[in-house]
Design a protein around this motif. Structure first.
Motif, mmCIF file in Angstrom:
data_model
loop_
_atom_site.group_PDB
_atom_site.id
_atom_site.type_symbol
_atom_site.label_atom_id
_atom_site.label_comp_id
_atom_site.label_asym_id
_atom_site.label_seq_id
_atom_site.Cartn_x
_atom_site.Cartn_y
_atom_site.Cartn_z
ATOM 1 N N UNK A 180 4.603 61.128 -21.763
ATOM 2 C CA UNK A 180 4.948 60.803 -20.246
ATOM 3 C C UNK A 180 4.007 59.838 -20.502
ATOM 4 N N UNK A 181 3.982 58.523 -21.521
ATOM 5 C CA UNK A 181 2.954 57.183 -20.904
ATOM 6 C C UNK A 181 4.824 56.484 -20.635
ATOM 7 N N UNK A 182 6.502 57.125 -20.646
ATOM 8 C CA UNK A 182 7.960 56.545 -20.268
ATOM 9 C C UNK A 182 7.251 56.770 -18.625
ATOM 10 N N UNK A 183 6.437 57.834 -17.953
ATOM 11 C CA UNK A 183 6.443 57.712 -17.041
ATOM 12 C C UNK A 183 5.437 57.199 -15.968
ATOM 13 N N UNK A 184 5.612 56.765 -14.786
ATOM 14 C CA UNK A 184 4.725 56.175 -13.893
ATOM 15 C C UNK A 184 3.202 57.296 -13.788
ATOM 16 N N UNK A 185 3.322 58.328 -12.992
ATOM 17 C CA UNK A 185 2.041 58.975 -12.867
ATOM 18 C C UNK A 185 1.342 59.558 -13.911
ATOM 19 N N UNK A 186 1.118 59.702 -15.270
ATOM 20 C CA UNK A 186 0.327 59.991 -16.231
ATOM 21 C C UNK A 186 -0.560 58.163 -16.403
ATOM 22 N N UNK A 208 4.760 68.185 -8.113
ATOM 23 C CA UNK A 208 5.817 69.147 -8.484
ATOM 24 C C UNK A 208 6.542 68.813 -9.446
ATOM 25 N N UNK A 209 6.838 67.734 -8.822
ATOM 26 C CA UNK A 209 8.400 67.192 -10.051
ATOM 27 C C UNK A 209 7.579 66.448 -11.239
ATOM 28 N N UNK A 210 6.144 65.602 -11.060
ATOM 29 C CA UNK A 210 5.352 65.692 -12.624
ATOM 30 C C UNK A 210 6.162 67.061 -12.985
ATOM 31 N N UNK A 211 5.373 67.879 -12.626
ATOM 32 C CA UNK A 211 4.871 69.440 -13.617
ATOM 33 C C UNK A 211 6.399 70.077 -13.929
ATOM 34 N N UNK A 212 7.182 70.016 -12.965
ATOM 35 C CA UNK A 212 8.268 70.840 -13.354
ATOM 36 C C UNK A 212 9.618 69.918 -14.208
ATOM 37 N N UNK A 213 9.588 68.785 -13.697
ATOM 38 C CA UNK A 213 10.385 67.662 -14.573
ATOM 39 C C UNK A 213 10.497 66.742 -15.507
ATOM 40 N N UNK A 214 8.493 66.825 -15.283
ATOM 41 C CA UNK A 214 8.993 65.841 -16.408
ATOM 42 C C UNK A 214 7.726 66.266 -17.715
ATOM 43 N N UNK A 215 6.672 66.939 -17.849
ATOM 44 C CA UNK A 215 5.643 67.429 -18.320
ATOM 45 C C UNK A 215 6.800 68.603 -19.078
ATOM 46 N N UNK A 216 7.147 69.947 -17.474
ATOM 47 C CA UNK A 216 7.518 71.147 -17.953
ATOM 48 C C UNK A 216 9.013 71.355 -19.108
ATOM 49 N N UNK A 217 9.246 70.274 -18.801
ATOM 50 C CA UNK A 217 10.879 69.801 -18.857
ATOM 51 C C UNK A 217 10.397 69.645 -20.825
ATOM 52 N N UNK A 218 9.102 69.643 -21.076
ATOM 53 C CA UNK A 218 9.103 69.100 -22.432
ATOM 54 C C UNK A 218 9.293 70.449 -23.578
ATOM 55 N N UNK A 219 10.161 70.298 -24.345
ATOM 56 C CA UNK A 219 10.650 71.893 -25.064
ATOM 57 C C UNK A 219 9.075 72.229 -25.094
ATOM 58 N N UNK A 220 8.429 71.670 -26.028
ATOM 59 C CA UNK A 220 6.900 72.305 -26.825
ATOM 60 C C UNK A 220 6.014 72.294 -25.592
ATOM 61 N N UNK A 221 6.060 72.250 -24.652
ATOM 62 C CA UNK A 221 4.941 72.546 -23.719
ATOM 63 C C UNK A 221 5.171 74.133 -22.916
ATOM 64 N N UNK A 222 3.831 74.829 -23.510
ATOM 65 C CA UNK A 222 4.534 76.267 -22.381
ATOM 66 C C UNK A 222 3.511 76.890 -22.196
ATOM 67 N N UNK A 223 3.034 76.246 -21.295
ATOM 68 C CA UNK A 223 2.002 76.717 -20.083
ATOM 69 C C UNK A 223 1.522 75.080 -19.793
#
Length: 94
Positions: free
Chosen positions: A13-19, A44-59
């Protein structure tokens, strides 16, 4: 997530502005993060396209902050100058 993936996922997440804050935790979750989003669509974008897009994040679990009454750290003056290496911060009123 697997413990071996924790550091890489925490740094993503450090590569993005929101966190604004990301930390490793113990207990039910592995990470906690605070994201500063402009509007619900941004969240919504942060949760679905950034954090939620990480393969290791399952919830993901969210808790919107509607109003902050007190922060944990003292207010500092001149923080922009400190970040640029120009001056030491001073406490307000002191």
């Amino acid at each position: 997530m697997r413990p071996a993936d924790l550091e890489r996922v925490a740094l993503a997440p450090a590569a993005h502005d929101e966190p604004a804050f990301v930390a490793a935790t113990t207990g039910r979750t592995d990470l906690v993060a605070q994201a500063l989003c402009r509007d619900p669509a941004g969240l919504h974008r942060c949760l679905t396209q950034r954090l939620g897009a990480l393969r290791e994040v399952d919830a993901l679990e969210t808790s919107p902050v509607l109003r902050t009454l007190k922060a944990a750290s003292p207010a500092l003056r001149g923080i922009a100058q400190v970040r640029r290496g120009r001056a030491a911060p001073t406490r307000r009123g002191g």
